[in-house]
Design an enzyme around this catalytic site. Structure first.
Site, mmCIF file in Angstrom:
data_model
loop_
_atom_site.group_PDB
_atom_site.id
_atom_site.type_symbol
_atom_site.label_atom_id
_atom_site.label_comp_id
_atom_site.label_asym_id
_atom_site.label_seq_id
_atom_site.Cartn_x
_atom_site.Cartn_y
_atom_site.Cartn_z
ATOM 1 N N LYS A 166 -19.893 -34.687 65.208
ATOM 2 C CA LYS A 166 -19.317 -35.075 66.500
ATOM 3 C C LYS A 166 -19.556 -36.544 66.867
ATOM 4 O O LYS A 166 -20.602 -37.106 66.570
ATOM 5 C CB LYS A 166 -19.896 -34.185 67.618
ATOM 6 C CG LYS A 166 -19.538 -32.725 67.488
ATOM 7 C CD LYS A 166 -18.045 -32.450 67.618
ATOM 8 C CE LYS A 166 -17.520 -32.704 69.006
ATOM 9 N NZ LYS A 166 -18.133 -31.882 70.017
ATOM 10 N N GLU B 120 -16.706 -39.001 79.975
ATOM 11 C CA GLU B 120 -16.903 -37.672 80.545
ATOM 12 C C GLU B 120 -17.848 -37.698 81.740
ATOM 13 O O GLU B 120 -17.596 -37.082 82.775
ATOM 14 C CB GLU B 120 -17.454 -36.717 79.478
ATOM 15 C CG GLU B 120 -16.450 -36.358 78.408
ATOM 16 C CD GLU B 120 -17.107 -35.537 77.300
ATOM 17 O OE1 GLU B 120 -16.934 -34.323 77.279
ATOM 18 O OE2 GLU B 120 -17.811 -36.140 76.446
ATOM 19 N N SER C 15 -24.001 -34.747 68.581
ATOM 20 C CA SER C 15 -24.300 -33.394 68.996
ATOM 21 C C SER C 15 -25.624 -32.969 68.396
ATOM 22 O O SER C 15 -25.978 -33.363 67.281
ATOM 23 C CB SER C 15 -23.186 -32.468 68.508
ATOM 24 O OG SER C 15 -23.635 -31.144 68.404
ATOM 25 N N HIS D 203 3.925 -35.939 82.898
ATOM 26 C CA HIS D 203 3.628 -34.521 82.617
ATOM 27 C C HIS D 203 2.919 -34.387 81.266
ATOM 28 O O HIS D 203 3.012 -33.347 80.633
ATOM 29 C CB HIS D 203 4.899 -33.674 82.606
ATOM 30 C CG HIS D 203 5.755 -33.832 83.820
ATOM 31 N ND1 HIS D 203 5.708 -32.961 84.877
ATOM 32 C CD2 HIS D 203 6.675 -34.774 84.164
ATOM 33 C CE1 HIS D 203 6.582 -33.345 85.815
ATOM 34 N NE2 HIS D 203 7.175 -34.442 85.405
#
Lengths: 461, 461, 461, 461
Positions: free
Chosen positions: C286, C293, C280, C159
């Protein structure tokens, strides 16, 4: 008349195989349409009587019979029978038992093909209305939280990396926008759902002088289905519902993914209301975000219903084919799932308690104001691409030192660009960053409060 | 400034792995957005200049540079480079080569996150407009055929069994209804697509005093995206397009299934235009309905794009994640597929030639007027369920004799129900059956002609 | 012989419509099967010659022609033409230009229906073999990391809450198990793919005395397709591939989800290799986990291909229909996607650097040894359910104090259960917890090392 | 010990919200696993006792309690309670009521995470076994019909156009091949299903000295799950089942599509057994192929389950998340659907009665032997492409005359190619065409009979 098993079996020499009877019967699930079936039958019968196709006394007997059946069903005393196949024939059979000959006259000028399409549209219309109300409830819960936390600093993420400061209120408003689109979609698809198939009969219309507008009016339909073949074979409305519901589930699952993340102790951004968590049968320390997990898990199920219906309708020749009986369970499941999820999430959102300190700590570890520094340099005349480069080098220096960019001394900062002056400090502070994003749609607390005011007006319409 | 590989690589010590560079680059497919990227950059630059964020001479350089780039791309002379990752950086890099410093200033107050969302919405809006026109073309082809064959008798099927007589015109109008719903859906989803993300920057808005309304106006957007986080992460419009496109494909695949059936020699209901068929590499006698088969086959592909996008967006935390780069190819493929299919089907529908004799022969073998006989008995006072039973027995007798129900002698018919008189003959004729279904949505030629007139008015709006 | 546009057009009075020609042509994508088409044609021609159906000199001309064509294609000098529709006719046309009459004899005893099925199976077999090798590479990378970090403490989550201590090596081995199942599935589906359709001709077999076993042997097929109708219409192998590929993508996307989480600064469990991250365009600080992803995002795409093929094949009557041309692009895309993703992930996994301190810190904040305390009580004679209850109360006390359970003083612990003695300390330590789980499949470093040894043996087979 | 609502609630200050209780409870559907839950608990308890973790008298009490519970459930007397959440806690709670302290000791060394995975695998294994038997039944029905009609002439279709003559037996054998592949897939996925998760406990294994092999042996598992994290989080087996079931449904839906076509009066190729058809509530003449239509319609539903599970598992971090509770309903529905469909289709196939005259008539209208004529010319020395062209022109002539190719006079045929002699007649006859396709996989009655013999051997294995 000889005795026969089914209203349609006059032509058949052999009875239906027992396994087939069970395989083809739909009453176990389509009895859910009983209320709508009765309403549509009443409107149909009244129209037949108004047109002189049905005698007044037959109408009366039908009205009384259907009223009684409605009560029996509501009270759980109706004896549903698999032998009578579906909700329509179960009710008609009982009606004939109650009303005699009149019951046998009800099916004049209609067919189960237009009947079931009518029932299903009526049912879905009511479910859409209920769902629309629930969505408003969820949106109000979001707005209430957003209003309370319009200025609460939290890290905005892209790529799950700290990107720029935002406010918790602003973040929640993103979901408000999503659910507003959802509502709009349901309202528009409701209109396409709310057309009357009755009168199409099996597929070609009927030879009786029916009055479809009257039936539509009585049942609250906004338009007639304009073509009888389309009326009995169209299931666009069911697919459209599942597509719109899939989008709701995507929005919910995105929120749930975030809640699960935020409830993780490394984030610790929110406390979920304890009544929405459960523990572990083996690990005594656990407090699990079960509700968001389940909602996230249920999204796939609604996609599944959508795919089931797309595959169902693909390449069916006109008009009605029995395949269409398979439209109900996926649609029912999608409706139940999306309504349950919206409902449970409303309570969950209302009970969220953010943890400002944890959010602030995360902001301060992520060089969240790097873009602000670049913008600052642009305002001092540096081209954006060059400013971006300068800041990137400053960030590397901050990383080398193990501090946030905002903690670099001014002198150090100036080694990267001489344009940097003491006024940079406000720019590097999360609060300064927030406040500067004050245009419509930006995260400045003032802009967030305006957005909330506008949102409330939208809901009030 | 040290030399660097990427506009964002200032912070990085190591270059991007070569395989990774290829894996992450999107320019091979997103160059399709070049025209929109340029238009959005122009509007952005003009707004920056109007707000005093960009010098007038820089704007001029940018305008000239982008105009040149637009021409290079249109002429196929633009040197796309995988090293520059995507359409945005390719154009910006070239712009900086052409316009110098000014090029480096263009990215002020925006991010690729809001830029790509803007480009994609602009692109999709144009594609929707083109598709809407194509749908009207297809609908006009259907209406022209329907008008020509408003009274042409053909068998209506349910369960692919002959059910009742309909007209070919009526049958085609069913598809008109479907495509009307499709048009409505695209119009509504176009409105949700046509909102401006620019100004959201990476996710939180920007610290510059931008004028989003001005940009929206110049680009023809009807509204702003109201929340910056939502603006960069929302892909509802792409999913909605694929869902609406899936419904178009269902409608087309149903029509194609029927065309394939009708082109089968056992049916022989239509001649497909020969230019739309192909032959076999081995069987010299074949004339295959390849176009309807391919269109039917392509429907699955659009469902696949829809599923891809649903799975893509499920459970993504806010705001932008790189996953979203995967939104383009499924959407592009869905747009291309649905547009190609609508276009090719328009020509096919226009060229259809029905075969009246084959249609009539099928009607006469299917007891197609059995329902009319039952209705006749009802009008004589028999309850519908009893009338249905009577007719079923008559059909069994006709089957025993190997003739259509309409061919049973009156005397024989009367053995099933004494209410049957000589006036039954008109009722049992296909033409009588057709003519009696004259209510709105019915298949009577008169009703069909009215429906066509109404349909033409709808298209003219 | 009159001139004609297509090898099948002898029967046609009109040419194919230009739009239709483009719509139906597949050469743009099926040219990917050229190598396999040539190999299958060669095997077919040699068999025809061995059976005396083709003259030896014709075989020779065909062999020389196909060899030349193979070289032209490999060198990019082959002039693909949309007018010749597909890869098969393009090659045959060129062959006839090169080999004259012999070229016209090649299509004896076959059809494009069995030809394309053969080509596609050959192609997929090779892709499966390549993928199997790549999967082994990924598994080796996992094993190497697991071996290095077999004892590295990290929090195990359920969880997404800290549950119990595990080791990083143990965690990585979970993925090894998944990819082992994937390999097994591909091996088994490879066998079903590797059957020869040739000989089925259009659908019924051929009247020539062919030798299918010979062709199978030459092409490395393990079996014949046993039924000609099935041979030309079966696409199970393509669907099966996409289903197995979908599972690979699920496994990869789970790993990627974890990598994205772990790369988040709140977790900070791993450093991704810098060459696998990007920055970025607006936020200079970043360092985004783009590769995980993108891989996560690409999983939906493979599901989409699977759905496309399922919808494609549903309810197609036997045997070949043109719909089947739509089998290729989804399959090609699934193959490319899964191969690219496995490949890029191999490098990423190899370059992962875990951060032990961050992992340990997370363990120590999560009451991770609560279950161990419960187990300890059970060993002291307390029933498990009662022990669970005792520990839950101790955890509440620890939470009240803001410390981990393991930090509670012994005296305090004894207030919850008198059975607790000084020996509890080892039980409450993460290391003690790990070591105690030494059964097969458990997370004790010793068990993990055994599992690695076993895994290496499996790969060596 | 204070009273508490749930076995895990010791740590919680507040009770679970009532709506949440209902939302998260799974007992309404997972009670279906009761038998497996009891079996697994028994094996677990016996192992604990054998290892000295559980006292002998406790084991005895547990055995007696579970035996009683098993009987209560079988008799429908078990009081399922939503408050006890799921099947596991319902049974454990009742066991504690029956067996006292011993009941509280049963959960030692396990967790619901490994428990539910074990139950579900046991359940699915049994369902796969039952399905495998049903598939054999369906295959036997196909073989019986194929044997009866091994030589029965029917038209083979491609593109739903008459292509070449085949036999009905040959056609049915195509489906035998499909179901053989299905059986093989289920057998292989059964093996991957049949692995024991128990021992993984929550995710990391347990600190007790368990004996997993013993439990596996008692429950008939062929292997252990080798990694504890994978053991509790893996649902590949459920997805794999749904993928294999989707293929079964594709095969069934293809057969059903054909049955619906063949039952259409224009084809009239088969009589469906009357017990498998139903009539119409409005059209007395209808005899609808409801069973094939429903089965065809149900295929989409199984695809939907597959998609639901793919979306469910995508991007879940390890190990167990509550999302996984959503694995059951899609899997249950897929199992029920595919088993019901295979079962009902077995009876339908067994009762099919082909109509030879209708099949023959269709063959004779479709120039079905055109390929044979081309092959004939090839044997006379004409190149295949030229032969194809000759025949195409002959077919055009036959069409002009409105006759089948075989009906053209020899003299006319010879105008197209002088190579044609009187021996062409046998070639142009359907029987000659059939007989010539005698290679393995061909449609010659002799080849069909051999294929049947081989098929029977395969089933007998």
């Amino acid at each position: 008349m000889p005795k026969k098993a089914q209203p349609w079996s006059g032509r058949f020499a052999q009875p239906v195989d027992e396994q087939v009877r069970r395989f083809t019967a739909s009453v176990a699930f389509d009895q859910r349409l009983a209320k709508q079936d009765i309403a549509a039958s009443l409107a149909h019968a009244r129209m037949l009587a108004a047109r002189g196709i049905l005698a007044r006394r037959d109408l009366k007997a039908i009205e009384q019979g259907l009223a009684k059946i409605g009560k029996e069903i509501a009270a759980g005393r109706f004896a549903w029978s698999v032998d009578a196949e579906d909700v329509h024939l179960n009710i008609e059979k009982r009606l004939t038992a109650l009303a005699g000959e009149a019951g046998k006259r009800l099916h004049t000028a209609r067919s189960r093909n237009d009947q079931v399409a009518t029932d299903l549209r009526l049912w879905l219309r009511e479910e859409i209305d209920a769902l629309l109300k629930q969505l408003v409830g969820l949106e109000r819960a979001l707005l209430a939280q957003a209003a309370k936390h319009a200025a609460l600093l939290m890290p905005g993420f892209t790529h799950l990396q700290v990107a720029q400061p935002v406010t918790f209120g602003h973040h929640l408003l993103a979901y408000f926008e999503m659910f507003e689109r959802d509502r709009e979609r349901f309202l528009q698809s409701r209109k396409r759902t709310n057309c009357l198939p009755l009168g199409a009969a099996a597929l070609a219309g009927t030879s009786f002088p029916i009055d479809r507008e009257r039936v539509a009016r009585e049942l609250g339909f906004e338009a007639l289905c304009h073509n009888s073949l389309d009326a009995v074979s169209d299931r666009d409305f069911a697919i459209e519902f599942c597509a719109a519901a899939s989008l709701v589930m995507i929005h919910l699952s995105r929120l749930c993914e975030e809640l699960v993340l935020w409830a993780n102790p490394r984030f610790g951004f929110v406390h979920l209301p304890e009544g929405y968590c459960t523990g572990s049968s083996i690990m005594p320390q656990k407090r699990n975000p079960d509700v968001p997990e389940l909602v996230r898990g249920k999204s796939g199920r609604v996609f599944g219903s959508l795919v089931a219906l797309l595959a169902l309708m693909k390449a069916q020749p006109l008009a009605y084919n029995r395949d269409n009986q398979e439209d109900k369970q996926p649609l029912f499941d999608a409706v139940d799932t999306v309504r349950d999820c919206v409902s449970v999430m409303t309570g969950l959102v209302a009970g969220l308690r953010p943890v400002p300190a944890a959010m602030r700590a995360a902001v301060l570890e992520g060089h969240a104001t790097a873009t602000d520094l670049a913008d600052y340099l642009v305002r001092k005349g540096v081209a954006f691409r060059d400013a971006h480069e300068v800041v990137a080098r400053a960030v590397r220096e901050a990383e080398r030192r193990g501090v946030d960019l905002a903690a670099l001394p001014l002198a150090k900062l100036r080694t990267f660009a001489k344009e940097i002056g003491p006024d940079v400090k406000r720019v590097l502070s999360p609060q300064g960053s927030l406040d500067s994003r004050s245009h419509p749609g930006g995260t400045a607390p003032a802009a967030v409060r305006e957005a909330i005011a506008r949102a409330r007006k939208r809901l009030a319409q």
